[in-house]
Design an enzyme around this catalytic site. Structure first.
Site, PDB file in Angstrom:
ATOM      1  N   SER A  27     -28.698  20.236  -6.895  1.00  0.00           N
ATOM      2  CA  SER A  27     -28.563  18.783  -6.726  1.00  0.00           C
ATOM      3  C   SER A  27     -28.535  18.078  -8.077  1.00  0.00           C
ATOM      4  CB  SER A  27     -29.734  18.231  -5.918  1.00  0.00           C
ATOM      5  OG  SER A  27     -29.737  18.784  -4.642  1.00  0.00           O
ATOM      6  N   ARG A  57     -25.667  27.212 -14.451  1.00  0.00           N
ATOM      7  CA  ARG A  57     -26.505  27.478 -13.288  1.00  0.00           C
ATOM      8  C   ARG A  57     -26.793  28.976 -13.211  1.00  0.00           C
ATOM      9  NH1 ARG A  57     -30.082  25.121  -9.978  1.00  0.00           N
ATOM     10  NH2 ARG A  57     -29.601  25.292  -7.765  1.00  0.00           N
ATOM     11  N   ASP A  75     -33.072  27.847  -4.025  1.00  0.00           N
ATOM     12  CA  ASP A  75     -32.041  26.847  -3.711  1.00  0.00           C
ATOM     13  C   ASP A  75     -30.911  27.400  -2.835  1.00  0.00           C
ATOM     14  OD1 ASP A  75     -33.182  24.635  -4.794  1.00  0.00           O
ATOM     15  OD2 ASP A  75     -32.069  24.677  -6.666  1.00  0.00           O
ATOM     16  N   THR A 120     -37.551  19.969 -12.590  1.00  0.00           N
ATOM     17  CA  THR A 120     -36.366  19.929 -13.433  1.00  0.00           C
ATOM     18  C   THR A 120     -36.664  18.930 -14.533  1.00  0.00           C
ATOM     19  OG1 THR A 120     -35.092  20.417 -11.457  1.00  0.00           O
ATOM     20  CG2 THR A 120     -33.880  19.368 -13.213  1.00  0.00           C
TER      21      THR A 120
END
Ligand code: GLY
Length: 579
Positions: free
Chosen positions: A459, A105, A429, A387
């Site tokens: 998520s 991430r 985010d 995504t």
């Protein structure tokens, strides 16, 4: 009455069909579905799936194939495939020994502050970019599991960027729509970004003569090819240090972004222990925080385990109501507690069956629970997704589920000048307005406030379901907060309702995420189940405008037959490959 000759012809046809299915040599290939014995790759783009298949056929394992596919997607699926973004890879060998999650991430740059997005003037595209994680994340996974050389895995991506590839219908349409919508002058809608920030985007992805993309035309990306070559030759340092890092830092300075060469050099992915849950004897393996995906998925499944959904039927109003109410409760806890685990205590009860039983008891079987009734101590203020996912299985039945992203479709639309690749807008985010949680769905709880070096809450939900000690289903999806509910729908379709994977992926989906209060369903669900929807409305559910949801490229393993079915999601333009 049926004619006896017709009856006998039908019998013969059925017999032939059974013989054909039993003895037809595998693989049985379609572009979007493949049944085979050895290994398979499934993702949104055919040339990228081909790169993964080539790795498998050359003796590579599922991680090799996932790395090759992910680099190829950075070329052939630029709306979300990336080297300038981040994501999660879940690796589960068939015996689950040594399973791992690679959390790559993005993180907030060192200069980020909690209130940096409060003022609209601070929301320019370059400031939304998080420090990219993909290249070091893929390298970490490859170092732990890979068999083929790093360079060999990146070569197909280099060739696709250097020589170009034929854009498919979905990408041509997306390119045309996005280019038309990218501001040329004045300012980007809703932000303070000067249109000059997107000049490089138009140069990299627009056609030289300004005409529209047509299916089959070639997209060539020479600058991206040069960056990929550096990564192939130098390893991840070819991205995080030296020429590429300098190009990124210069792009940030030009556009008023925060990322520095020091931020890039300091970025580290994290290897984590996979999150584990169970659902009616199936084992669920998923990703722990910094993504909320695994936790919310397991919490929703734990709640649903308290009801006999199968007896009610997949599309009955009772089942749909219980699924919506479970989503609502899991998303309420997501908002309350989930954020980067480096700075947050995540309550273990979120994965606990006894806690889920208590939540299940709060579901009224005849009435929708208003979201505000679940707020607890979250203060609600009354003022006023992109995504991509790929699944891989190899001949040893090691499974890889990988989801990665640029956040919005085409990320920040900031292309690094001289590098030809897109940067994410993942800072979106984080909570933009600390303390502001409202009915429109903005969340402002402290767990996900901006802080330097912190991972923003995701998520993403790459998931592997196991049965009898073996891998059974590999799945995941794009779609922002809808990701978790798309995966929940696919997992329920396979486990609770016994659907074949093709049907499980095709079946219509729905989404509820606590706030906003509304339920979103796919148009197909509205058309096919209008009576159930009408009943749900009577129970108090309110519906948002229908929308297509997710892109869940999935693989099912038929252990007893020694076979695999890979089913691409056909909502965008999926490709399944196997051998
Ligand atoms: N950017 C989508 C997610 O991480 O959930």
């Amino acid at each position: 009455m049926t004619n006896p000759r017709m009856k006998s012809a039908r019998r013969e046809f059925l017999l032939l069909a059974v013989v054909a299915i039993t003895f037809w040599p595998l693989p049985v290939r379609g572009n979007d579905t493949v049944r085979c014995r050895n290994g398979a790759v499934v993702c949104v783009s055919a040339p990228a799936a081909d790169a993964g298949l080539k790795a498998l056929e050359s003796g590579g394992n599922a991680v090799d194939a996932a790395v090759a596919t992910a680099f190829a997607l950075a070329v052939t699926y630029p709306p979300a495939g990336n080297i300038g973004g981040g994501g999660y890879m879940l690796v589960v060998p068939d015996d689950a020994e040594g399973s791992a999650v690679f959390d790559f991430r993005e993180v907030a740059p060192a200069a980020a502050t909690r209130d940096m997005f409060v003022e609209k003037s601070g929301r320019a595209a370059h400031r939304r970019v998080g420090v990219p994680g993909t290249v070091r994340g893929l390298a970490l996974a490859h170092g732990r599991f890979g068999k083929l050389s790093w360079k060999q895995l990146i070569e197909p991506a280099v060739a696709l960027a250097r020589d170009g590839f034929a854009v498919d219908a979905a990408l041509a349409a997306d390119l045309n729509e996005t280019l038309a919508d990218t501001p040329r002058e004045d300012r980007a809608p809703g932000s303070q970004t000067p249109a000059t920030a997107f000049a490089e985007f138009r140069r990299a992805f627009g056609k030289a003569d300004g005409s529209k993309w047509r299916t089959g035309e070639r997209l060539v990306q020479p600058e991206l090819a040069a960056v990929l070559e550096r990564i192939a030759e130098q390893g991840p340092d070819g991205f995080y240090q030296g020429e590429t890092a300098e190009l990124i830092a210069a792009e940030m300075q030009r556009g008023g972004g925060l990322i520095t060469a020091k931020d890039l050099a300091a970025y580290q992915p994290v290897e984590r222990v996979p999150l584990r849950g169970t659902f009616r004897g199936y084992e669920i393996m998923a990703v722990p925080p910094s993504s909320s995906g695994g936790t919310a998925l397991v919490e929703a499944l734990n709640i649903l385990e308290n009801f006999d959904l199968r007896a009610q039927g997949r599309w009955s109003p009772e089942t749909l109501h219980l699924v919506i109410e479970s989503m609502k409760r899991a998303f309420r806890d997501r908002a309350a507690f989930l954020g980067d685990p480096a700075v947050n205590e995540i309550p273990p009860r979120l994965l606990d069956k006894a806690y889920a039983k208590k939540l299940a008891a709060t579901i009224n079987p005849r009435r929708a629970t208003p979201s505000l009734e679940l707020a607890g101590d979250i203060r609600i203020t009354t003022e006023s997704e992109h995504t991509t996912h790929l699944s891989v299985i190899d001949k040893d039945r090691t499974a890889v589920s990988l989801t990665y992203t640029l956040e919005s479709p085409w990320g920040s639309r900031v292309v690094v000048r001289g590098g030809g690749f897109l940067l994410n807008d993942e800072m979106n985010d984080f909570n933009w307005l600390p303390g502001v949680t409202n009915l429109e769905g903005r969340i402002g709880t402290p767990a996900n406030d901006v802080a330097p070096g912190k991972r923003m809450l995701s998520s993403m939900c790459p998931t592997i379901v196991r049965k009898d000690g073996k891998n059974l289903l590999v799945t995941g999806s794009p779609g922002g907060r809808t990701i978790i509910n798309t995966v929940l729908c696919v997992v329920l379709n396979v486990t609770e309702f016994g659907m074949p994977v093709r049907e499980a992926v095709d079946a219509p989906r729905m989404h509820q995420d606590w706030l906003p209060e509304t339920v979103r369903v796919e148009p197909a669900l509205l058309e096919q189940q209008s009576a159930a929807i009408a009943r749900l409305k009577e129970m108090g559910h309110r519906f948002a405008k229908p929308a297509v949801q997710g892109d869940a490229h999935s693989i099912l393993i038929h252990a007893a037959q020694g076979e695999i079915t890979a089913a691409a999601d056909r909502r965008i333009s999926g490709a399944a490959r196997g051998y």
